[in-house]
Design an enzyme around this catalytic site. Structure first.
Site, mmCIF file in Angstrom:
data_model
loop_
_atom_site.group_PDB
_atom_site.id
_atom_site.type_symbol
_atom_site.label_atom_id
_atom_site.label_comp_id
_atom_site.label_asym_id
_atom_site.label_seq_id
_atom_site.Cartn_x
_atom_site.Cartn_y
_atom_site.Cartn_z
ATOM 1 N N CYS A 265 0.836 -1.186 0.000
ATOM 2 C CA CYS A 265 0.000 0.000 0.000
ATOM 3 C C CYS A 265 0.878 1.245 0.000
ATOM 4 O O CYS A 265 2.086 1.175 -0.144
ATOM 5 C CB CYS A 265 -0.884 0.006 1.250
ATOM 6 S SG CYS A 265 -1.736 -1.551 1.576
ATOM 7 N N ARG B 82 -4.684 1.209 -0.971
ATOM 8 C CA ARG B 82 -4.521 -0.209 -0.667
ATOM 9 C C ARG B 82 -4.318 -1.069 -1.905
ATOM 10 O O ARG B 82 -5.051 -0.939 -2.883
ATOM 11 C CB ARG B 82 -5.739 -0.741 0.096
ATOM 12 C CG ARG B 82 -5.563 -2.190 0.565
ATOM 13 C CD ARG B 82 -6.830 -2.765 1.163
ATOM 14 N NE ARG B 82 -6.599 -4.103 1.704
ATOM 15 C CZ ARG B 82 -7.524 -5.038 1.846
ATOM 16 N NH1 ARG B 82 -8.782 -4.778 1.473
ATOM 17 N NH2 ARG B 82 -7.224 -6.233 2.323
ATOM 18 N N ALA C 47 -4.717 -4.854 -2.314
ATOM 19 C CA ALA C 47 -5.310 -5.935 -1.529
ATOM 20 C C ALA C 47 -4.578 -7.247 -1.783
ATOM 21 O O ALA C 47 -4.560 -7.746 -2.917
ATOM 22 C CB ALA C 47 -6.794 -6.072 -1.862
ATOM 23 N N GLY D 112 2.576 -2.977 4.329
ATOM 24 C CA GLY D 112 3.496 -4.074 4.602
ATOM 25 C C GLY D 112 2.844 -5.432 4.627
ATOM 26 O O GLY D 112 1.663 -5.598 4.288
ATOM 27 N N ASP E 185 -3.488 -8.578 8.259
ATOM 28 C CA ASP E 185 -2.459 -8.304 9.257
ATOM 29 C C ASP E 185 -2.476 -6.862 9.746
ATOM 30 O O ASP E 185 -1.846 -6.543 10.752
ATOM 31 C CB ASP E 185 -1.066 -8.695 8.753
ATOM 32 C CG ASP E 185 -0.706 -8.071 7.422
ATOM 33 O OD1 ASP E 185 -1.521 -7.308 6.882
ATOM 34 O OD2 ASP E 185 0.395 -8.356 6.909
ATOM 35 N N GLY F 130 15.004 -13.069 -5.075
ATOM 36 C CA GLY F 130 16.178 -13.573 -4.364
ATOM 37 C C GLY F 130 17.142 -12.543 -3.813
ATOM 38 O O GLY F 130 18.257 -12.900 -3.427
#
Length: 609
Positions: free
Chosen positions: A2, A50, A52, A78, A102, A377
Site C-alpha cells: 500500500c 490499498r 489488496a 506491509g 495483518d 532472491g
C-alpha cells in the site's frame, strides 16, 4: 502492499488540510490501486491507498479500533510473516479480531505492546498509529527498510509519506539540494546515507527505528541492531540451522490471497526460493508461476566480466523445466528500457540505476498481467557473502565503499566550483569510516571473520538497502508486491555469527547456503558461479542514450548543461566500457544516469543551494 501519508499537527488544526492530503495521496495511488481511504480529526489527517493481498474483502484503511476505553487509528503498508503467532498471543490478552488481515494484528500489537510493538513483528512494514487518549502518533519501519517512509517538518506540522513525491505536493515543501545532497548523488548514488533523502530537510525514518510524535517533537529510537555473538556449534549445526531458517522464511512468505509467483533467474538464490515454493505448491496440487528476464540482442552481444560471468537464460529455462513451473520469459527491447528511463526517475524520486531500474519497471508491468505477488532472491549475497568484496581483501582495504570501484568517475564530470570534489570526497570517506566503526565485532574474531563482518555490515547497511529501494519502487509502480525471503532478520542475525570458513569453504562463495540447500537443486544450478540481475549488452543501447544526452545538453535551460564539464564528458564517452559501480553500472549506465539526472532536475524543479 500500500501507500501511507499523513499530516500531524497538535497545535493548529487548520494545517490538517484535506485537499493537500488528497493531493499527497493521489501521488501514491500506483502503490495501492484497489481501495483508498482517509481519516481526519483535529489532530491528524491520514490517507491510505490499498493493494489488496490478504483478506481481500476486508482490511480497508485507515482502520480504527477501541480497547479498554481508548481509541486507536492505523495506516499501514506491509506484510507480517509471523501473524499466526502474534494473533494467538494477542488473543490471550483478550483481543477479538474482526478480520483476517495483518493490519488489525499490527494495530492490536501497538495497543498491547506499545513501544515494543515493532520488535515483535517479523515482516516488511511502515505504519503510523494515532493514539487518541495519549495524544501521540507512533511511527515505525521494518528492520531493513524494505518498505519506505519519509518525513519533514513544516512549522508545527509533521508530514510523512511512503514516497518523497507525496511530501513535495505540500505547498511549503521544496525540492532543495545542498552540497551534501550533491555529494550523495555524485559519489554514492544509487545509494544514500541512512536517514536522508538527498533532498534538504526531507528525511527517512531509518530502518529498524520507531518514533513517537508528541508535543510537537518527533523522537526516533532504534529497536533492533545487528550484534556480534560467539558462534556455538559445529559446521553441521550451521548447515542445519541455515536450512531451517531459509526454508521457514520462504514458506512464511508464500501466504497470499492474490496470485503469487517467483522471479527465477537460474542463479542460486532465486532458484532456492523457486524450488521450495514449487514443492509447496505441488503438495497442494498447484503449479507455481515463475518469470525470467531477457533482453533482445543479448545472446549476440553478451560479454562476461568478473561481476557477470554468465548469461542467465539457459539456466532459468533449465530449472523451470526441472521444477515443472508455469514459466514465462519476459523480453525487453532497448526501446522499452530507454523510454522507461524517465518513468523510473518518477517512481524512484531520484536518478537511480538507469536501465537496471527501467528494465525492472518494464518486467513488473508485464508480471502484473498475471500475478500481484512475487518472491525474489535479493539479499542472499549481502548476508551469505556472495560479492567479490567479501573475499578480495584489497577491495575492503580502501578507505571507501568497496563496490564503488572508481569514486571519481562521475563527479569529475561536473564543475568543481559547484560540486567541490575534494571536500565532498572527504565527507563521504568520513561517512564510510564511521560506518565501519559501527560494525559490531568480538575481540576473539580472527582476521577473516573481522573482514566478513565488515563486508556484511556495509553491504546490508548500504548496498542492500539500495537494491531493496529499487525493487520496491519499480514493482509498486505497477501494483506488484515483491517479497524478499532472504531479508528475514533471523537469517542475518544467525549467519552474521557463523565462522567465515563455513561461508567460504574451499574458496566457494556462499558455500554455507549451497550446503544447506543442496538437495533442493540440481548440481548445474547449485554449483553455478554468482551472476547478478541481467542487463542489456546491446551496443545500440549506448548509442541511443548517448544521442539522448547530447540532445538534452543542447537545451540552454538545462541545469545539467550548466554544471557539466563538456570536455570531461567527451573524455568519458571515449573510454572503454568498464564497471565503475557495483556489478552492473558501466559506461552505458553512466550515460543513461546523466539523462535521468537532467530529467530529474527539470521534473522536480530542483533548486541547488
Amino acid at each position: 502492499m500500500c501507500s501511507i501519508c499523513g499530516i500531524i499537527d497538535f497545535k493548529n488544526k487548520d494545517n490538517l488540510n484535506k485537499d493537500i492530503l488528497l493531493e499527497m495521496g493521489k501521488e501514491l495511488s500506483h502503490r495501492g490501486p484497489d481501495q483508498n481511504g482517509v481519516f481526519i480529526n483535529d489532530k491528524v489527517a491520514f490517507q491510505h491507498n490499498r493493494l489488496a493481498i490478504m483478506d481481500l474483502e476486508n482490511g480497508l484503511q485507515p482502520m480504527t479500533r477501541y480497547f479498554q476505553g481508548n481509541e486507536y487509528t492505523i495506516i499501514y503498508n506491509g506484510e507480517i510473516y509471523n501473524t499466526p503467532e502474534l494473533k494467538s498471543e494477542l488473543e490471550s490478552y483478550g483481543i477479538e479480531f474482526k478480520t483476517n488481515c495483518d493490519t488489525e494484528v499490527v494495530l492490536y500489537s501497538y495497543i498491547v505492546f506499545k513501544e515494543e510493538c515493532a520488535e515483535k513483528l517479523n515482516g516488511i512494514f511502515a505504519f503510523a498509529v494515532f493514539d487518541k487518549n495519549n495524544n501521540e502518533v507512533y511511527i515505525a519501519r521494518d528492520r531493513f527498510g524494505i518498505k519506505p517512509l519519509f518525513y519533514t517538518q513544516v512549522g508545527t506540522s509533521l508530514l510523512f509519506a511512503s514516497e518523497i513525491k507525496a511530501l513535495l505536493k505540500h505547498p511549503k515543501v521544496n525540492a532543495n539540494l545542498d552540497k551534501e545532497g550533491l555529494w550523495q548523488l555524485f559519489y554514492l548514488a544509487p545509494m544514500k546515507i541512512s536517514g536522508t533523502s538527498v533532498f534538504k530537510d526531507i528525511h527517512e525514518v531509518k530502518p529498524a527505528h520507531f518514533g513517537i510524535y508528541k508535543d510537537n517533537h518527533f523522537d526516533l529510537k532504534q529497536y533492533w541492531n545487528l550484534e556480534a555473538k560467539e558462534f556455538v556449534g559445529t559446521e553441521k549445526d550451521a548447515i542445519e540451522n541455515t536450512r531451517y531458517l531459509v526454508t521457514d522464511a520462504i514458506n512464511r512468505q508464500l501466504v497470499s490471497d492474490a496470485p503469487l509467483s517467483t522471479f527465477l533467474s537460474g542463479g542460486l538464490d532465486s532458484s532456492i526460493i523457486s524450488s521450495v515454493a514449487s514443492q509447496k505448491y505441488k503438495n497442494e496440487g498447484n503449479i507455481l508461476g515463475t518469470y525470467s528476464f531477457e533482453y533482445k540482442g543479448n545472446k549476440e552481444n553478451f560479454k562476461n566480466t568478473i561481476f557477470q560471468p554468465q548469461s542467465d537464460d539457459e539456466y532459468a529455462r533449465y530449472l523451470a523445466h526441472y521444477l515443472g513451473t508455469d514459466h514465462r520469459i519476459l523480453t525487453a527491447d532497448i526501446s522499452d528500457i530507454t523510454s522507461l528511463l524517465f518513468d523510473a526517475v518518477k517512481y524512484r524520486d531520484l536518478p537511480g540505476m538507469a536501465d537496471i531500474d527501467s528494465s525492472l519497471l518494464y518486467y513488473c508491468s508485464k508480471v502484473k498481467e498475471h500475478h500481484t505477488v512475487a518472491l525474489s532472491g535479493e539479499c542472499a549475497d549481502e548476508i551469505f557473502g556472495g560479492y567479490p568484496w567479501f573475499y578480495r581483501k584489497e577491495m575492503l582495504e580502501r578507505d571507501f565503499f568497496p563496490w564503488i570501484h572508481d569514486p571519481h568517475t562521475r563527479i569529475s564530470l561536473f564543475d568543481d566550483t559547484i560540486v567541490k570534489r575534494k571536500e565532498g570526497y572527504e565527507f563521504v570517506k568520513e561517512v564510510y569510516k564511521n560506518s565501519v566503526n559501527e560494525c559490531s565485532m568480538l575481540d576473539s574474531d580472527n582476521a577473516s571473520m573481522k573482514q566478513s563482518r565488515i563486508a556484511t555490515w556495509l553491504s546490508t547497511q548500504y548496498f542492500m538497502t539500495s537494491l531493496l529501494e529499487r525493487k520496491d519502487r519499480m514493482s509498486m509502480a505497477s501494483g506488484v508486491e515483491v517479497r524478499v525471503p532472504f531479508a528475514d532478520h533471523r537469517i542475518l542475525e544467525y549467519v552474521f555469527n557463523v565462522p567465515w570458513e563455513y561461508k567460504f569453504e574451499n574458496g566457494v562463495e556462499k558455500s554455507l547456503l549451497r550446503n544447506a540447500m543442496h538437495d533442493c537443486l540440481p548440481d548445474k544450478i547449485l554449483n553455478r558461479k554468482k551472476s547478478p540481475y541481467p542487463k542489456t549488452h546491446n551496443p545500440q543501447y549506448e548509442e541511443l542514450v548517448t544521442k539522448l544526452l547530447r540532445e538534452k545538453l543542447k537545451n540552454p535551460n538545462s541545469i545539467l548543461a550548466n554544471i557539466i564539464d563538456s570536455h570531461a564528458l567527451d573524455n568519458i564517452l571515449q573510454y572503454e566500457n568498464i564497471t565503475w559501480f557495483g556489478q552492473l553500472m558501466s559506461k552505458p549506465q553512466l550515460i543513461a544516469w546523466l539523462v535521468q539526472l537532467d530529467y530529474w532536475f527539470d521534473l522536480y524543479n530542483i533548486n541547488i543551494l
